[in-house]
Scaffold this active site. Structure first.
Site, short mmCIF file in Angstrom:
data_model
loop_
_atom_site.label_atom_id
_atom_site.label_comp_id
_atom_site.label_asym_id
_atom_site.label_seq_id
_atom_site.Cartn_x
_atom_site.Cartn_y
_atom_site.Cartn_z
N TYR A 216 17.35 47.98 38.09
CA TYR A 216 17.76 48.13 36.68
C TYR A 216 17.12 47.04 35.82
O TYR A 216 17.78 46.21 35.22
CB TYR A 216 19.28 48.08 36.54
CG TYR A 216 19.97 49.32 37.05
CD1 TYR A 216 19.58 50.58 36.62
CD2 TYR A 216 21.03 49.24 37.92
CE1 TYR A 216 20.22 51.72 37.08
CE2 TYR A 216 21.68 50.37 38.39
CZ TYR A 216 21.27 51.61 37.96
OH TYR A 216 21.90 52.73 38.41
N TYR B 234 32.30 46.13 29.28
CA TYR B 234 32.65 45.33 30.45
C TYR B 234 32.13 43.90 30.33
O TYR B 234 32.87 42.93 30.49
CB TYR B 234 32.11 45.95 31.76
CG TYR B 234 32.20 44.92 32.85
CD1 TYR B 234 33.43 44.62 33.41
CD2 TYR B 234 31.09 44.15 33.21
CE1 TYR B 234 33.55 43.60 34.35
CE2 TYR B 234 31.20 43.14 34.13
CZ TYR B 234 32.44 42.86 34.70
OH TYR B 234 32.56 41.84 35.58
N THR C 199 25.76 45.87 41.05
CA THR C 199 25.10 45.14 42.13
C THR C 199 26.12 44.25 42.84
O THR C 199 26.94 43.61 42.19
CB THR C 199 23.95 44.28 41.56
OG1 THR C 199 23.14 45.09 40.72
CG2 THR C 199 23.10 43.71 42.67
N TRP D 30 29.21 31.24 40.48
CA TRP D 30 29.53 31.30 39.05
C TRP D 30 30.99 30.95 38.79
O TRP D 30 31.43 30.94 37.65
CB TRP D 30 29.19 32.67 38.47
CG TRP D 30 29.55 33.81 39.37
CD1 TRP D 30 30.74 34.48 39.37
CD2 TRP D 30 28.74 34.41 40.38
NE1 TRP D 30 30.72 35.46 40.33
CE2 TRP D 30 29.51 35.45 40.96
CE3 TRP D 30 27.45 34.17 40.86
CZ2 TRP D 30 29.02 36.24 42.00
CZ3 TRP D 30 26.98 34.96 41.88
CH2 TRP D 30 27.75 35.99 42.44
N ARG D 31 31.74 30.68 39.85
CA ARG D 31 33.10 30.18 39.64
C ARG D 31 33.14 28.66 39.70
O ARG D 31 34.22 28.07 39.60
CB ARG D 31 34.05 30.77 40.70
CG ARG D 31 34.31 32.25 40.45
CD ARG D 31 35.28 32.83 41.45
NE ARG D 31 35.53 34.24 41.14
CZ ARG D 31 35.97 35.15 42.00
NH1 ARG D 31 36.24 34.78 43.24
NH2 ARG D 31 36.16 36.38 41.63
N CYS E 33 53.27 49.65 44.34
CA CYS E 33 52.06 50.44 44.09
C CYS E 33 52.39 51.93 44.26
O CYS E 33 52.67 52.40 45.36
CB CYS E 33 50.96 50.04 45.06
SG CYS E 33 49.48 51.08 44.95
N ASP F 61 35.75 47.34 35.09
CA ASP F 61 34.63 47.86 35.87
C ASP F 61 35.16 48.87 36.89
O ASP F 61 36.32 49.27 36.84
CB ASP F 61 33.89 46.71 36.55
CG ASP F 61 34.77 46.01 37.57
OD1 ASP F 61 35.96 46.36 37.71
OD2 ASP F 61 34.28 45.08 38.23
N CYS G 18 46.19 47.90 52.33
CA CYS G 18 47.44 47.84 51.58
C CYS G 18 48.42 46.80 52.11
O CYS G 18 49.17 46.21 51.35
CB CYS G 18 48.10 49.22 51.56
SG CYS G 18 47.16 50.45 50.62
N GLU H 259 27.17 37.87 35.23
CA GLU H 259 27.78 39.16 34.93
C GLU H 259 26.74 40.25 34.73
O GLU H 259 26.96 41.40 35.13
CB GLU H 259 28.69 39.06 33.69
CG GLU H 259 29.97 38.26 33.92
CD GLU H 259 30.85 38.87 35.01
OE1 GLU H 259 30.69 40.05 35.35
OE2 GLU H 259 31.71 38.14 35.53
#
Length: 378
Positions: free
Chosen positions: A90, A128, A51, A32-33, A216, A146, A207, A45
């Site tokens: 779902y 979202y 998921t 989807w990119r 951070c 999200d 990190c 989305e």
DNA sequence: AATGCGGGGAT
DNA sequence: ATCCCAGCATT
């Protein structure tokens, strides 16, 4: 936290710029990119709600192959849409998506609306999804918050609010909105999610490879792994069920009896093997328990559906865990009462031939049982 | 604010 | 065994 001091504003610019630069170099190559079609991005989305990426990818391709545009999905039979969603879970997502796409087809001439008020009003489009689709497809400066984003923000800005609470999401959205760099909404929102998915992971965050580790607060104060704060969900309740595997004879030889679930509620409109909820007391001998369950199964299906079966023997156990229920299933091979077979089936029952699996959408637990007894889709 | 709603992968 | 995931709708 919300004082807009020069220091805070500078930190926010550092965060956004660091993320954008990192994303540009490290983003995953996801299907989807590779598109700018708002409908395709929207489908991705919705599938990605709760998921994982790896689970979604094959569904994304198959779904768009069957329903390549708004027109195709709007005109498709709901059963086909449900079948294309089979196994993703779902299932109201699929029903809501089709309902929303039909509205886009009728009210907006097939063009996915780019105004927040319009798009948000569609079925299944929450805060979202609205932010994600509008920012990624149209670069509209809306936040897309999200679970990943709340984790990243809670750690970097050391926010200790419980992310299971509603107001916390609102607070995160306000912050995320303020962080979006001019003209970079789509990339920034994806960068935030990408960091959460690949670097700032729930446990053992990486990190040392994080582009914004230097400022951070969670890491600097040694508390990254204890964030975000989240109240834990209560365990699922247990439901014991007895399942009937009913093989046909005569004209129905080689077929199995299946039924359709109600149009509302759990696994709405999907197909399943007939079953009933039963008592399963602990500590009872297996043979005695199976005998009791077979008797209950025969009586139960007669009472609930008017279908008279004769359970013969235990076949297998199966388990299925939903987020709120844990099904413990015992499957019994049954014969249909021959006197009943002549009378005809209730309207929500069908004979399933192994060759027509593509016509019925089953929850995964029943697909597993069917595979176990030799019925699989090709 | 709380609950219902799937399924699977990571640790 | 536990967590939680590119959440939304309903109550």
């Amino acid at each position: 936290m919300h004082d807009n001091t020069m220091q805070e504003l500078e930190t926010r610019r550092y965060f956004a710029a660091g993320l954008l630069e990192w994303y540009d170099r490290n983003k995953r190559d996801l299907p989807w990119r590779r598109t700018s079609d708002p409908y395709h991005i929207w489908v991705s989305e919705v599938m990605l709600q709760q998921t994982r990426v790896d689970t979604v990818i094959p569904y994304y391709f198959r779904f768009l192959e069957k329903f390549p545009d708004v027109e195709a999905l709007a005109h498709a039979p709901e059963e086909e849409v449900l079948k294309a969603w089979e196994g993703l879970g779902y299932y109201s997502r699929a029903r809501n998506l089709q309902s929303a796409v039909r509205e886009v087809h009728e009210r907006y001439g097939g063009t996915v609306p780019d105004r927040k008020e319009d798009f948000s009003s569609l079925k299944g489009v929450g805060p979202y999804t609205a932010g994600a689709v509008l920012s990624i497809a149209y670069n509209v400066p809306e936040p897309a918050v999200d679970g990943n984003v709340m984790r990243v923000l809670s750690r970097f800005f050391l926010i200790e609010d419980d992310i299971a609470k509603g107001p916390t999401r609102v607070k995160m959205e306000k912050l995320a909105r303020e962080l979006i760099p001019e003209g970079e909404a789509g990339s920034f929102n994806q960068a935030l999610m990408e960091l959460g998915a690949t670097v700032c992971t729930p446990r053992s965050p990486h990190c040392l490879t994080c582009p914004v580790m230097e400022r951070c607060r969670g890491r600097l104060e040694g508390r990254a792994e204890e964030l975000p704060v989240k109240t834990k969900a209560k365990p699922p309740r247990i439901e014991a069920r007895a399942v009937a595997l009913i093989e046909g004879s005569g004209p129905h030889a080689g077929k199995l009896l299946i039924r359709r679930r109600p149009r509302q509620g759990l696994l709405a409109n999907m197909w399943e093997l007939p079953h009933i909820e039963i008592e399963r007391p602990a500590g009872k001998a297996a043979a005695a328990q199976q005998g009791a369950e077979m008797e209950a199964l025969g009586a139960g299906l007669a009472e609930t559906d008017g279908v008279t079966v004769l359970p013969e023997r235990w076949l297998m156990d199966a388990e299925h865990i939903f987020s709120h229920i844990r099904w413990e299933l015992a499957v019994y091979r049954c014969r249909l009462d021959p006197r009943f077979e002549a009378a005809g089936l209730p309207p929500h029952y069908r004979w399933l031939d192994a060759g027509e699996m593509e016509r019925y959408a089953f929850p995964n637990v029943f697909l597993r049982i069917l595979a176990e007894v030799g019925i699989e889709q090709t």
